[in-house]
Write a protein that holds these residues in place. Sequence first.
Motif, PDB file in Angstrom:
ATOM      1  N   UNK A 167     -16.239   5.174   6.296  1.00 57.60           N
ATOM      2  CA  UNK A 167     -15.341   6.199   6.835  1.00 57.60           C
ATOM      3  C   UNK A 167     -14.182   6.349   5.864  1.00 57.60           C
ATOM      4  N   UNK A 168     -13.828   7.586   5.543  1.00 55.74           N
ATOM      5  CA  UNK A 168     -12.765   7.866   4.586  1.00 55.74           C
ATOM      6  C   UNK A 168     -11.720   8.766   5.228  1.00 55.74           C
ATOM      7  N   UNK A 169     -10.455   8.468   4.962  1.00 57.25           N
ATOM      8  CA  UNK A 169      -9.361   9.259   5.536  1.00 57.25           C
ATOM      9  C   UNK A 169      -9.389  10.682   4.996  1.00 57.25           C
ATOM     10  N   UNK A 170      -8.810  11.648   5.723  1.00 56.70           N
ATOM     11  CA  UNK A 170      -8.831  13.039   5.274  1.00 56.70           C
ATOM     12  C   UNK A 170      -8.246  13.248   3.882  1.00 56.70           C
ATOM     13  N   UNK A 171      -7.230  12.447   3.490  1.00 55.14           N
ATOM     14  CA  UNK A 171      -6.646  12.619   2.165  1.00 55.14           C
ATOM     15  C   UNK A 171      -7.340  11.775   1.103  1.00 55.14           C
ATOM     16  N   UNK A 172      -8.354  11.017   1.503  1.00 54.28           N
ATOM     17  CA  UNK A 172      -9.137  10.237   0.554  1.00 54.28           C
ATOM     18  C   UNK A 172      -8.491   8.958   0.058  1.00 54.28           C
ATOM     19  N   UNK A 173      -7.356   8.553   0.616  1.00 59.01           N
ATOM     20  CA  UNK A 173      -6.663   7.374   0.101  1.00 59.01           C
ATOM     21  C   UNK A 173      -7.077   6.078   0.789  1.00 59.01           C
ATOM     22  N   UNK A 174      -7.716   6.145   1.950  1.00 52.12           N
ATOM     23  CA  UNK A 174      -8.039   4.934   2.699  1.00 52.12           C
ATOM     24  C   UNK A 174      -9.497   4.974   3.152  1.00 52.12           C
TER      25      UNK A 174
ATOM     26  N   UNK B  47     -12.185  -2.909   3.713  1.00 50.63           N
ATOM     27  CA  UNK B  47     -11.186  -1.941   4.174  1.00 50.63           C
ATOM     28  C   UNK B  47     -10.060  -1.891   3.144  1.00 50.63           C
ATOM     29  N   UNK B  48      -9.446  -0.725   2.966  1.00 43.85           N
ATOM     30  CA  UNK B  48      -8.334  -0.671   2.027  1.00 43.85           C
ATOM     31  C   UNK B  48      -7.751   0.715   1.871  1.00 43.85           C
ATOM     32  N   UNK B  49      -6.793   0.799   0.932  1.00 49.05           N
ATOM     33  CA  UNK B  49      -6.139   2.070   0.609  1.00 49.05           C
ATOM     34  C   UNK B  49      -5.673   1.997  -0.834  1.00 49.05           C
ATOM     35  N   UNK B  50      -5.886   3.051  -1.582  1.00 48.38           N
ATOM     36  CA  UNK B  50      -5.440   3.119  -2.979  1.00 48.38           C
ATOM     37  C   UNK B  50      -5.070   4.558  -3.313  1.00 48.38           C
ATOM     38  N   UNK B  51      -4.087   4.713  -4.222  1.00 53.42           N
ATOM     39  CA  UNK B  51      -3.740   6.047  -4.691  1.00 53.42           C
ATOM     40  C   UNK B  51      -4.471   6.331  -5.999  1.00 53.42           C
ATOM     41  N   UNK B  52      -4.197   7.476  -6.591  1.00 47.48           N
ATOM     42  CA  UNK B  52      -4.893   7.879  -7.814  1.00 47.48           C
ATOM     43  C   UNK B  52      -4.586   6.969  -8.992  1.00 47.48           C
ATOM     44  N   UNK B  53      -3.440   6.256  -8.943  1.00 45.06           N
ATOM     45  CA  UNK B  53      -3.063   5.338 -10.016  1.00 45.06           C
ATOM     46  C   UNK B  53      -3.667   3.949  -9.816  1.00 45.06           C
ATOM     47  N   UNK B  54      -4.375   3.751  -8.718  1.00 44.73           N
ATOM     48  CA  UNK B  54      -4.979   2.450  -8.456  1.00 44.73           C
ATOM     49  C   UNK B  54      -4.085   1.483  -7.710  1.00 44.73           C
ATOM     50  N   UNK B  55      -2.910   1.948  -7.270  1.00 42.56           N
ATOM     51  CA  UNK B  55      -2.009   1.086  -6.509  1.00 42.56           C
ATOM     52  C   UNK B  55      -2.454   1.029  -5.055  1.00 42.56           C
ATOM     53  N   UNK B  56      -2.433  -0.159  -4.486  1.00 41.02           N
ATOM     54  CA  UNK B  56      -2.820  -0.280  -3.092  1.00 41.02           C
ATOM     55  C   UNK B  56      -3.292  -1.677  -2.757  1.00 41.02           C
ATOM     56  N   UNK B  57      -4.265  -1.783  -1.878  1.00 39.55           N
ATOM     57  CA  UNK B  57      -4.716  -3.076  -1.383  1.00 39.55           C
ATOM     58  C   UNK B  57      -6.125  -2.963  -0.829  1.00 39.55           C
ATOM     59  N   UNK B  58      -6.773  -4.101  -0.691  1.00 42.00           N
ATOM     60  CA  UNK B  58      -8.074  -4.158  -0.034  1.00 42.00           C
ATOM     61  C   UNK B  58      -8.092  -5.347   0.924  1.00 42.00           C
ATOM     62  N   UNK B  59      -8.987  -5.271   1.876  1.00 43.80           N
ATOM     63  CA  UNK B  59      -9.178  -6.354   2.838  1.00 43.80           C
ATOM     64  C   UNK B  59     -10.669  -6.588   3.005  1.00 43.80           C
ATOM     65  N   UNK B  60     -11.051  -7.854   3.103  1.00 45.04           N
ATOM     66  CA  UNK B  60     -12.445  -8.209   3.355  1.00 45.04           C
ATOM     67  C   UNK B  60     -12.513  -9.050   4.617  1.00 45.04           C
TER      68      UNK B  60
END
Length: 272
Positions: free
Chosen positions: A140-147, A163-176
């Motif tokens: 499942x992907x968020x409407x803006x594609x970031x999560x 699970x996670x969220x990242x912006x176009x620069x690769x900044x963000x996080x992931x969860x397992x």
Amino acid sequence: MKKTRWQGWGPSEQAEQHYLVHPRGLAGGGDVRHVSEFLRASGWRDRSRTGGPLAMESPDHTVRIAYDPYTRPGGWTIHGAPTGHGKEWATHLGRQTPVEIVAGLTDALTRPRSAHAPNVWSPLQEQNWRTRFEGEHYTATSPDGTAWVQYHQGADGTAMWWIGAKDCQGNGWTASLSPDTPMHLVQALSAALADPEPVMRPRGHVPPSEQIRTQSVSVRPSELTAWQQTRITAARAATWARSSWASAQPRNRRPATPGPYRAGADRRAGRR
């Protein structure tokens, strides 16, 4: 007698600049106390060492939560021991996981499970996330594609939640999350990630990202304290209510066992 006004309250209190950040998945880590103080108010034990990482333990000793920002990759580790209701499970969330999203899972650990079967995808679909199969994975992907939320199955048959969220620069996080993580906790995490409400960050703590939208707000320290206290008070009230209910339930008592000569005495009495 002249009254002295405490400088932390009232008209003399200086407002501070904060920002409402959207989407919340890209807001950065935030204040760890948002998680830890709620757990303390819910009866969890603080096992942290002075100057060391955060370590919390559930009242029944079956779940441990740790936050370590000093190691790499660091972040949140949540471990559940095997119980009569389920197998051992583990979850790891990166350091930049917003505390409001972490709290979605950790808050759920303090509440009784719902009688309804959990559905990880339901809160995502309610917020118009796109769901699809990708080979062996369901995503499942968020409407803006970031999560994203993904049930990931490897070629060797092993499975996990990613699970996670990242912006176009690769900044963000992931969860397992291990496949044996209780489903109601996975649902709570997905609901917190999909929540459309922005989260608040003080000036200087907003990650630089072109995909973040911010709104500047002025907030008094007393207002922040009051909001935090409301959350803590709610946790204490819920804990007190559960404890009161449990103490009011009748204990299971074993039926009285006849004495060594009681049965014989009864038989003799019956023959009269």
